[in-house]
Design an enzyme around this catalytic site. Structure first.
Site, mmCIF file in Angstrom:
data_model
loop_
_atom_site.group_PDB
_atom_site.id
_atom_site.type_symbol
_atom_site.label_atom_id
_atom_site.label_comp_id
_atom_site.label_asym_id
_atom_site.label_seq_id
_atom_site.Cartn_x
_atom_site.Cartn_y
_atom_site.Cartn_z
ATOM 1 N N HIS A 128 -11.087 58.096 38.988
ATOM 2 C CA HIS A 128 -10.466 57.869 40.142
ATOM 3 C C HIS A 128 -9.927 59.382 40.830
ATOM 4 C CE1 HIS A 128 -9.706 53.706 38.311
ATOM 5 N NE2 HIS A 128 -10.078 53.258 39.681
ATOM 6 N N ASP B 298 -6.517 59.741 39.708
ATOM 7 C CA ASP B 298 -6.244 59.902 38.272
ATOM 8 C C ASP B 298 -6.295 61.455 38.111
ATOM 9 O OD1 ASP B 298 -6.561 57.443 37.978
ATOM 10 O OD2 ASP B 298 -8.815 57.711 37.387
HETATM 11 C C1 XLS Z 1 -9.648 47.243 37.838
HETATM 12 C C2 XLS Z 1 -10.927 48.159 37.575
HETATM 13 C C3 XLS Z 1 -10.765 49.260 37.795
HETATM 14 C C4 XLS Z 1 -12.230 49.866 38.087
HETATM 15 C C5 XLS Z 1 -12.389 51.241 38.785
HETATM 16 O O1 XLS Z 1 -9.412 46.157 37.129
HETATM 17 O O2 XLS Z 1 -11.362 47.546 36.327
HETATM 18 O O3 XLS Z 1 -10.245 50.223 36.581
HETATM 19 O O4 XLS Z 1 -13.050 49.931 37.009
HETATM 20 O O5 XLS Z 1 -11.690 51.262 39.919
#
Ligand code: XLS
Ligand code: NI
Ligand code: NI
Length: 435
Positions: free
Chosen positions: A101, A104
């Site tokens: 993301h 991150d």
């Molecule tokens: C959260 C989600 C997230 C997505 C990406 O529960 O799994 O990590 O994979 O935003």
């Protein structure tokens, strides 16, 4: 110069099933050919930047437990250091992909212009590291759930300024994903839903979300992004109710807004469980519609009922997931992203490495079992046996007739069905031979 963060951990090797080395692969042998394809090309593993490098070990009752040299994650110097150490893990594991993301990889700046500038800067830096290491981007995505600006949703926010901020953010993340040669772009809507219907205009929010996703697809074509756009279902958490509830709900949503040929699904094990399904159910629903894109591999704690995002460690579950993936022809642009985090007491670098090694090994073991079941053909034969009545043209012709014609047929032919065993235990015993 390596940072020393992973000091004492060697590049992970395949040592075979008899190895007692806790940091070796026993099943993941990347060049082994399974059903005509290298294991690495089947599984297409990715490390998730958020769980492995951005999450600090907090829970609802306590703050960070990890101490990493790149904390606090609020400046670009430490964002670069975090990237350096991420690529050190990639080197040790040898997995082909990673995912991120925006939040991150760059620190939150509190305004769009600076978020954009730092995202461009850090993705240039990551791009250079990708050139050297050969590690590729499976997908990028925008974090539109952590910062307080997203508390009432992103594209579904009642405030048009938040919708605008979301559009600009997704554009920036699509641009960055495209620049880095990403193979997919993901949208997961943790705040696209509601806490209470009392303050929510559900129809308007769904229409805005549908239009937003159409803009994403229009932009993809405009910039010539060749990857796949994926939405990731999850029924709740953090919102009480999320619009992308499960695979079936997402598929109807995509059809309603004319996106069924443009968008596929990123399915996550733990999200399937939260929705009251098995992972293979979600995969089967998606593949039945040709909409399987990619998977987020993890597992939940089966007692707590939370989305605990643990690394997978259950071969039978993983085997059935890959069975349905292989049956549908395997991944194209998708792969196996470890959307999984170590426990908050697992504070050492070795824990991070071991978690991935174990996860990769379980998936490899599951893949091998799935391929063996496909090659043996037992499940497929049982299925074709069970539906064999429909092979007769007389039976099949019913589907082109009508209730009154069929009713006449039942009376004329004296049709009176004889119940047949579903053979569930026999089939379960069969699967257990392979796992
Ligand atoms: C959260 C989600 C997230 C997505 C990406 O529960 O799994 O990590 O994979 O935003
Ligand atoms: Ni999740
Ligand atoms: Ni996920």
């Amino acid at each position: 110069m390596p940072s020393g963060f992973f000091e004492g951990i060697e590049k992970v090797q395949f040592e075979g099933v008899d190895s007692k080395n806790p940091l070796a692969f026993r099943h993941y042998n990347r060049d082994e050919i399974i059903m005509g394809k290298r294991m690495e090309d089947h599984l297409r593993f990715a490390v998730a930047w958020w769980h492995s490098f951005a999450w600090e070990g907090g829970d609802p009752f306590g703050g960070p437990t990890f101490e990493r040299p790149w904390y606090p994650q609020d400046d670009m110097g430490r964002a670069r250091q975090k990237a350096d150490i991420a690529f050190e893990l990639f080197e040790l594991l040898g997995q082909p992909f990673f995912c991120w993301h925006d939040a991150d990889i760059r620190p939150e700046q509190g305004n769009f212009a600076d978020n954009l500038r730092t995202l461009e800067e850090i993705t240039d830096y990551i791009g250079e590291k990708m050139q050297v290491s050969g590690t590729k981007l499976l997908w990028g995505t925008a974090n539109m759930f952590s910062h307080r600006r997203w508390m009432s949703g992103a594209s579904t926010n009642p405030d048009p300024d938040v919708f605008a901020f979301a559009a600009a953010t997704v554009k920036s993340c699509m641009d960055a994903t495209h620049k880095l040669g990403g193979e997919n772009y993901v949208l997961w809507g943790g705040r696209e839903g509601y806490e209470t219907l009392l303050n929510t205009d559900l129809k308007t929010e769904l229409d805005h979300m549908g239009r937003f996703l159409n803009m994403v697809v229009e932009y993809k074509h405009k910039i010539g992004f060749k990857g796949t756009i994926l939405v990731e279902p999850k029924p709740q958490e953090p919102s009480k109710h999320q619009y992308d509830y499960d695979a079936a709900t997402c598929i109807s949503f995509l059809r309603k807004y004319g996106l069924e040929n443009e968008v596929k699904l990123n399915l996550e094990q733990g999200h399937a469980i939260l929705a009251g399904h098995s992972f293979e159910h979600e995969i089967a629903v998606a593949t039945a519609e040709g909409m399987l894109g990619s998977i987020d591999m993890n597992r939940n704690d089966y007692q707590s009922g939370w989305d605990t995002d643990q690394f997978p460690n259950n071969t039978p579950e993983v085997a059935l997931a890959y069975y349905y993936i292989l049956k549908a022809g395997g991944f194209t642009t998708g792969g196996t992203n470890f959307d999984a985090k170590i426990r908050r007491q697992s504070i050492d670098a070795v824990d991070l490495a071991a978690a991935h090694i174990g996860g990769m090994d379980i998936c490899a073991r599951g893949l091998k079992a799935a391929a063996a079941m496909i090659e043996d053909g037992g499940l497929e034969n049982a299925l074709s046996q069970r539906y064999s009545g429909w092979k007769s043209p007389h039976a099949a012709s019913m589907l082109g007739s009508s209730l009154d014609e069929i009713s006449a047929r039942v009376l004329n032919e004296g049709i009176n069905p004889e119940p047949q065993s579903g053979r569930q235990e026999i089939l379960e015993n069969y699967v257990n031979r392979f796992v």
